[in-house]
Design an enzyme around this catalytic site. Structure first.
Site, PDB file in Angstrom:
ATOM      1  N   SER A 102      -0.276   1.510 -13.072  1.00 56.39           N
ATOM      2  CA  SER A 102      -0.835   0.237 -12.649  1.00 56.39           C
ATOM      3  C   SER A 102      -2.093   0.515 -11.843  1.00 56.39           C
ATOM      4  O   SER A 102      -2.311   1.636 -11.367  1.00 56.39           O
ATOM      5  CB  SER A 102       0.178  -0.521 -11.787  1.00 56.39           C
ATOM      6  OG  SER A 102      -0.420  -1.632 -11.130  1.00 56.39           O
TER       7      SER A 102
ATOM      8  N   TYR B  52       6.813  -1.710  -5.473  1.00 59.88           N
ATOM      9  CA  TYR B  52       6.103  -1.545  -6.743  1.00 59.88           C
ATOM     10  C   TYR B  52       4.904  -0.616  -6.594  1.00 59.88           C
ATOM     11  O   TYR B  52       4.702   0.306  -7.394  1.00 59.88           O
ATOM     12  CB  TYR B  52       5.646  -2.918  -7.228  1.00 59.88           C
ATOM     13  CG  TYR B  52       4.953  -2.926  -8.577  1.00 59.88           C
ATOM     14  CD1 TYR B  52       5.705  -3.012  -9.750  1.00 59.88           C
ATOM     15  CD2 TYR B  52       3.572  -2.865  -8.681  1.00 59.88           C
ATOM     16  CE1 TYR B  52       5.087  -3.031 -10.992  1.00 59.88           C
ATOM     17  CE2 TYR B  52       2.943  -2.879  -9.913  1.00 59.88           C
ATOM     18  CZ  TYR B  52       3.705  -2.965 -11.065  1.00 59.88           C
ATOM     19  OH  TYR B  52       3.086  -2.974 -12.287  1.00 59.88           O
TER      20      TYR B  52
END
Length: 261
Positions: A139, A151
């Site tokens: 990401s 995350y």
């Protein structure tokens, strides 16, 4: 692009897009997903379009379950040439101090643990075969801090895993890379936009390019990284972010932006 491709999280989102792209390129695709209904529907759709696809249910956070599926695929089709680790979950915005630690651990078990489990099990097969290619899904959070206390670090850890594995497996002819998406206009995100829970303008305004990244954009880069065209590329995580990373740092310049003058 190889002949046998395994895609974790292949039943939806980025995993589905990658599975469709690789199947269209001629690969026999194995779609691994906890949601077996979704994976079977995607596999059936791929077959209806003339591709080869099969679905299997697995919880990627369970190392033993991943190893069992790996051995079943090997017994059925041989050693996979390609692995895409797209299984992952997201969290709501929070602070580190107030984050739910149970939810934190569950997210890590899937995002990092699931990636690690798949890379270990399929990576051992590729190592022994002396060939193969792995692409993880990281990401922009792999490079930039955002208020996602589970995350964000999990995606940073995947970047480091890519770098370590590229050296460890590179000695055996196996390449390991990753992609780093920004906001991707998946059906799930589109539903949030339609419901007024996300602002499309806000997401567009943080990019250098005024466009939303689509699942097919991610799949195209994944296919490249798996292909012989990228035979000299390993150990890197490629941002597919419409310029999110440079644009966000550019915006911090205290002297204002040149187009504001």
């Amino acid at each position: 692009m190889g002949e046998i491709a395994v895609i974790t999280g292949g039943g939806s989102g980025l995993g589905e897009a990658c599975a469709r792209k690789l199947a269209k390129g001629g690969a026999t695709t194995w779609l691994l997903d906890l949601n077996i209904t979704g994976a079977e529907e995607v596999a059936e759709s791929i077959r209806a379009s003339g591709g080869a696809a099969r679905a299997m249910q697995v919880d990627v956070s369970d190392a033993d379950a991943v190893e069992e599926v790996t051995l079943r695929i090997e017994a059925d089709s041989g050693t996979p040439s390609d692995l895409v680790t797209a299984a992952g979950v997201i969290e709501t915005v929070s602070t580190v101090l107030d984050a739910d630690l149970e939810a934190h651990d569950q997210l890590w078990a899937v995002n990092y643990g699931g990636t690690l489990n798949a890379c270990r099990s399929f990576g051992r097969l590729m190592r022994d075969a002396g060939t193969g290619s792995i692409v993880t899904v990281g990401s922009v959070n792999s490079y930039a801090a955002l208020p996602l206390p589970a995350y964000c670090p999990s995606k940073t850890a995947i970047l480091r895993l890519v770098e370590m594995l590229s050296v460890e497996l590179g000695r055996h002819g196996v390449r390991v890379n990753g992609v780093a998406p920004t906001y991707v206009l998946t059906p799930g995100l589109q539903a949030k936009v339609d419901a007024g829970e996300r602002s499309l303008d806000a997401m567009l305004n943080v990019n250098a390019l005024k466009k939303m990244v689509e699942p097919s954009d991610i799949a195209n880069v994944v296919a490249f990284l798996l292909s012989d065209d990228a035979r000299a590329v390993t150990g890197h995580m490629m941002p597919v972010d419409a310029g999110f990373l440079p644009a966000t740092t550019f915006a911090t310049f205290a002297g204002g932006q040149p187009w504001d003058e």
